[in-house]
Design a protein around this motif. Structure first.
Motif, PDB file in Angstrom:
ATOM      1  N   SER B  92       0.842  -1.200   0.000  1.00 31.73           N
ATOM      2  CA  SER B  92       0.000   0.000   0.000  1.00 31.73           C
ATOM      3  C   SER B  92       0.874   1.245   0.000  1.00 31.73           C
ATOM      4  N   ALA B  93       1.953   1.207   0.794  1.00 27.94           N
ATOM      5  CA  ALA B  93       2.858   2.354   0.844  1.00 27.94           C
ATOM      6  C   ALA B  93       3.540   2.532  -0.500  1.00 27.94           C
ATOM      7  N   TYR B  94       3.842   1.413  -1.157  1.00 25.59           N
ATOM      8  CA  TYR B  94       4.508   1.453  -2.455  1.00 25.59           C
ATOM      9  C   TYR B  94       3.655   2.205  -3.472  1.00 25.59           C
ATOM     10  N   VAL B  95       2.337   2.011  -3.394  1.00 24.85           N
ATOM     11  CA  VAL B  95       1.464   2.668  -4.362  1.00 24.85           C
ATOM     12  C   VAL B  95       1.105   4.082  -3.921  1.00 24.85           C
ATOM     13  N   PHE B  96       0.789   4.276  -2.626  1.00 23.55           N
ATOM     14  CA  PHE B  96       0.214   5.557  -2.215  1.00 23.55           C
ATOM     15  C   PHE B  96       1.174   6.463  -1.461  1.00 23.55           C
ATOM     16  N   GLY B  97       2.405   6.055  -1.242  1.00 23.67           N
ATOM     17  CA  GLY B  97       3.373   6.971  -0.657  1.00 23.67           C
ATOM     18  C   GLY B  97       3.608   6.778   0.828  1.00 23.67           C
ATOM     19  N   ALA B  98       4.588   7.543   1.336  1.00 22.85           N
ATOM     20  CA  ALA B  98       5.089   7.311   2.687  1.00 22.85           C
ATOM     21  C   ALA B  98       4.063   7.634   3.768  1.00 22.85           C
ATOM     22  N   GLU B  99       3.439   8.824   3.650  1.00 21.40           N
ATOM     23  CA  GLU B  99       2.526   9.214   4.730  1.00 21.40           C
ATOM     24  C   GLU B  99       1.337   8.282   4.805  1.00 21.40           C
ATOM     25  N   MET B 132       7.366   0.909   9.007  1.00 26.50           N
ATOM     26  CA  MET B 132       7.519   0.014   7.852  1.00 26.50           C
ATOM     27  C   MET B 132       6.889   0.656   6.615  1.00 26.50           C
ATOM     28  N   GLY B 133       5.657   1.160   6.784  1.00 24.79           N
ATOM     29  CA  GLY B 133       4.987   1.820   5.666  1.00 24.79           C
ATOM     30  C   GLY B 133       5.729   3.065   5.231  1.00 24.79           C
ATOM     31  N   LEU B 134       6.193   3.830   6.219  1.00 24.02           N
ATOM     32  CA  LEU B 134       6.899   5.075   5.922  1.00 24.02           C
ATOM     33  C   LEU B 134       8.147   4.798   5.091  1.00 24.02           C
ATOM     34  N   SER B 135       8.918   3.793   5.506  1.00 26.22           N
ATOM     35  CA  SER B 135      10.176   3.531   4.803  1.00 26.22           C
ATOM     36  C   SER B 135       9.897   2.987   3.405  1.00 26.22           C
ATOM     37  N   ALA B 136       8.853   2.150   3.282  1.00 21.80           N
ATOM     38  CA  ALA B 136       8.520   1.634   1.952  1.00 21.80           C
ATOM     39  C   ALA B 136       8.106   2.774   1.033  1.00 21.80           C
ATOM     40  N   GLY B 137       7.384   3.751   1.604  1.00 21.46           N
ATOM     41  CA  GLY B 137       6.962   4.889   0.795  1.00 21.46           C
ATOM     42  C   GLY B 137       8.138   5.755   0.376  1.00 21.46           C
ATOM     43  N   TRP B 138       9.090   5.929   1.275  1.00 24.47           N
ATOM     44  CA  TRP B 138      10.258   6.739   0.941  1.00 24.47           C
ATOM     45  C   TRP B 138      11.084   6.113  -0.169  1.00 24.47           C
ATOM     46  N   LEU B 144      15.779   0.251  -5.732  1.00 25.94           N
ATOM     47  CA  LEU B 144      15.715  -0.880  -4.802  1.00 25.94           C
ATOM     48  C   LEU B 144      14.344  -1.549  -4.832  1.00 25.94           C
ATOM     49  N   LEU B 145      13.293  -0.750  -4.677  1.00 29.72           N
ATOM     50  CA  LEU B 145      11.967  -1.347  -4.619  1.00 29.72           C
ATOM     51  C   LEU B 145      11.393  -1.620  -5.994  1.00 29.72           C
ATOM     52  N   LEU B 151      12.618  -5.659  -3.690  1.00 23.89           N
ATOM     53  CA  LEU B 151      11.382  -5.630  -2.914  1.00 23.89           C
ATOM     54  C   LEU B 151      11.328  -6.815  -1.951  1.00 23.89           C
ATOM     55  N   LEU B 152      11.713  -7.995  -2.461  1.00 26.90           N
ATOM     56  CA  LEU B 152      11.682  -9.183  -1.610  1.00 26.90           C
ATOM     57  C   LEU B 152      12.673  -9.042  -0.460  1.00 26.90           C
TER      58      LEU B 152
END
Lengths: 313, 228
Positions: B92-99, B132-138, B144-145, B151-152
């Motif tokens: 979800s963070a990957y698609v919609f961003g860090a916040e 976790m979500g924040l870092s994935a969004g960043w 890398l992602l 990603l894995l």
């Protein structure tokens, strides 16, 4: 409808549990912590929820491991009990471990009681006005959980006909199947939820400041109890700032002087802890005696019937 | 009462931080201070959510994703230790961003704890999944992602990081023995749980990375949600 402590204003309950958590985290004397456990168990028993306390069994391993690990890893202290693998096991470390275990148990029991008394709506009543968007977000998410569970059951039944079943097949296939179910759920739910959002907007969401509906009113008893709790809580806290009420274990076990400072702190803590059980007990007592006291009613009740006798018993 | 809410809360926050600091410095009891610091870490992002202009659609989207993450363990009840919450938060963070990722993670933790019981771990879980979500969004626009292997690996590392963050409150409850050997013992005792978490993250991300992001991307484009 619950009476007694459960029916008090949410702020009262929150101050009560926050105070108890604070006392536990400040690691006061173990007698203080044991008093807290006693008060909470009494409250839970008075509310007729003693079976909830069985949940503590889940946390016993964590608490016991603390009591066990402390003497194994800490070798401070001067009273050596015995040697284990050439390391001394000290009385101080054992006692400290037991103290920490009591503290953890107190925190777990506190949360068991909190979960029963402070329901989500009470918590939200206090904070919804403060953070309206977060509150709305949280409410919607909470409401979605049972709805999504129902939908998920429906999806599971339908997809099973296609052979998509989490209960069967290799591990990888089962995980992939579970994800297919979730994917169906998320597209269905998002599509519908976004329509809800459009409807919200059409009805003027976000046009003006949000108001929040509160079903709890703070009456005089609530205010009195709130004030009482705060005054009671101040006594142990002031004593703690003065360095009192702490059992010194390290570096050398000291018998705790039980002077008037500690006595005062303990009295304050007891009054704080027992407030909730007393409120609950008073309610219980009133119900009991009102049942006994045969209210004057229009229908004459014959004396000494089996019905009345069974009530009196 | 409502008039005094902010001053009261600020006073309460200051009071608690003072108590926590005193306990940490004087008696080396860090639990209270750690809770104050967690609150301080979580607060700014929730304040940002309050202050930014947010469409009803976006609010509803966040609620749906958080609720799906919170209940996602239900279909896998037959498989012990397999919970896709982390994978869903990351995607979800990957698609919609860090916040958005942070809010989804933190709210999912809070909501699932309201149903399964609050405890001293609630703020830590909110923190762990939120970050976790924040870092994935960043990291979402970095190579890398974007690469599948990256990603894995990200999911695998977070499986362990999550377990270590959750070990902290257990460690902090025993300030006397707070040392590297004890930390090593705690990490070793939770190793298999962490490994199960990390491996299931990898499998979930591998299985659904493509499909799930496609579904979310479609909604994002169809309704124009959470554009930067």
């Amino acid at each position: 409808m619950r009476g007694g402590f459960g029916a008090m204003h949410p702020a009262v309950a929150l101050v009560y549990y926050m105070g108890l958590l604070l006392f536990a985290l400040l690691q006061l004397h173990p007698v203080f912590v044991l008093t807290q456990i006693f008060g909470l168990v009494l409250l839970t028993a008075l509310q007729g929820q003693a079976r909830l306390l069985r949940g503590i069994l889940l946390f016993l391993p964590v608490a016991l491991s603390v009591a066990l690990l402390n003497p194994l890893f800490s070798h401070r202290g001067s009273h050596i009990l015995f040697y284990l693998w050439d390391r001394q096991i000290t009385l101080e470390a054992v006692l400290y471990g037991l103290m920490t275990m009591t503290l953890l148990l107190a925190v777990f029991i506190l949360f068991i009681s909190y979960n029963y008394n402070v329901t989500a709506d009470k918590f939200m009543h206090l904070f919804a006005g403060l953070a309206p968007k977060t509150a709305l977000l949280l409410w919607m998410a909470l409401r979605f959980v049972p709805l999504f569970q129902r939908r998920l059951r429906e999806i599971t039944r339908v997809q099973r006909l296609r052979g998509i079943d989490v209960g069967r097949g290799s591990l990888r296939k089962r995980m992939a199947d579970g994800m297919t179910l979730l994917k169906v759920l998320v597209s269905w739910s998002l599509e519908e939820a976004l329509q809800t959002a459009d409807s919200m907007k059409a009805r003027g969401y976000g046009v003006s400041k949000r108001s929040s509906y509160g079903s709890y009113r703070m009456d005089r008893l609530d205010k009195l109890v709130l004030l009482w709790l705060m005054v009671c809580a101040c006594v142990p806290l002031i004593g703690w700032f003065g360095g009192q009420g702490i059992w010194e274990v390290y570096p050398r076990l000291k018998p705790m002087g039980w002077g008037w400072e500690e006595g005062g702190m303990y009295a304050g803590l007891c009054l704080f802890v027992l407030t909730a059980p007393v409120l609950e007990g008073k309610e219980k007592w009133q119900w009991r005696s009102s049942r006994r006291k045969a209210y004057p009613s229009a229908t004459p009740q014959p004396d000494a019937t089996r019905f009345r006798n069974s009530l009196l018993r | 009462m409502a008039k005094y809410r902010y001053p009261l809360l600020i006073a309460l926050g200051l009071f608690l931080s003072l108590l926590g600091l005193t306990a940490a410095l004087k008696d080396r009891h860090y639990l209270l201070l750690s809770l104050v610091m967690l609150a301080a870490a979580l607060l700014p992002l929730f304040i940002r959510l309050e202050r930014r202009p947010l469409e009803a659609r976006e609010l509803v989207l966040l609620a749906v994703l958080a609720a799906v993450a919170a209940i996602s363990r239900i279909p896998f009840a037959a498989l012990p230790n397999v919970k896709p919450v982390s994978a869903l938060v990351i995607l979800s963070a990957y698609v919609f961003g860090a916040e958005a990722g942070f809010i989804i993670g933190a709210v999912a933790a809070l909501v699932s704890n309201i149903y399964f019981g609050q405890g001293p771990w609630t703020p830590w879980q909110m923190f762990a999944w939120g970050i976790m979500g924040l870092s994935a969004g960043w990291l979402r626009s970095t190579p890398l992602l974007h690469s599948r292997a990256g990603l894995l690996a990200f999911g695998f590392i977070w499986g362990f990081l999550f377990g270590w963050i959750m070990d902290i409150w257990y460690l902090l409850s025993q300030p006397d023995t707070l040392s590297w050997p004890l930390a090593a013992a705690a990490v070793a005792s939770s190793f298999y749980f962490d490994l199960a978490h990390a491996v299931s993250n990898v499998v979930f991300l591998a299985v659904l990375a493509g499909g799930w992001t496609k579904v979310l991307e479609r909604f994002r484009r169809k309704y124009g949600l959470l554009k930067e």
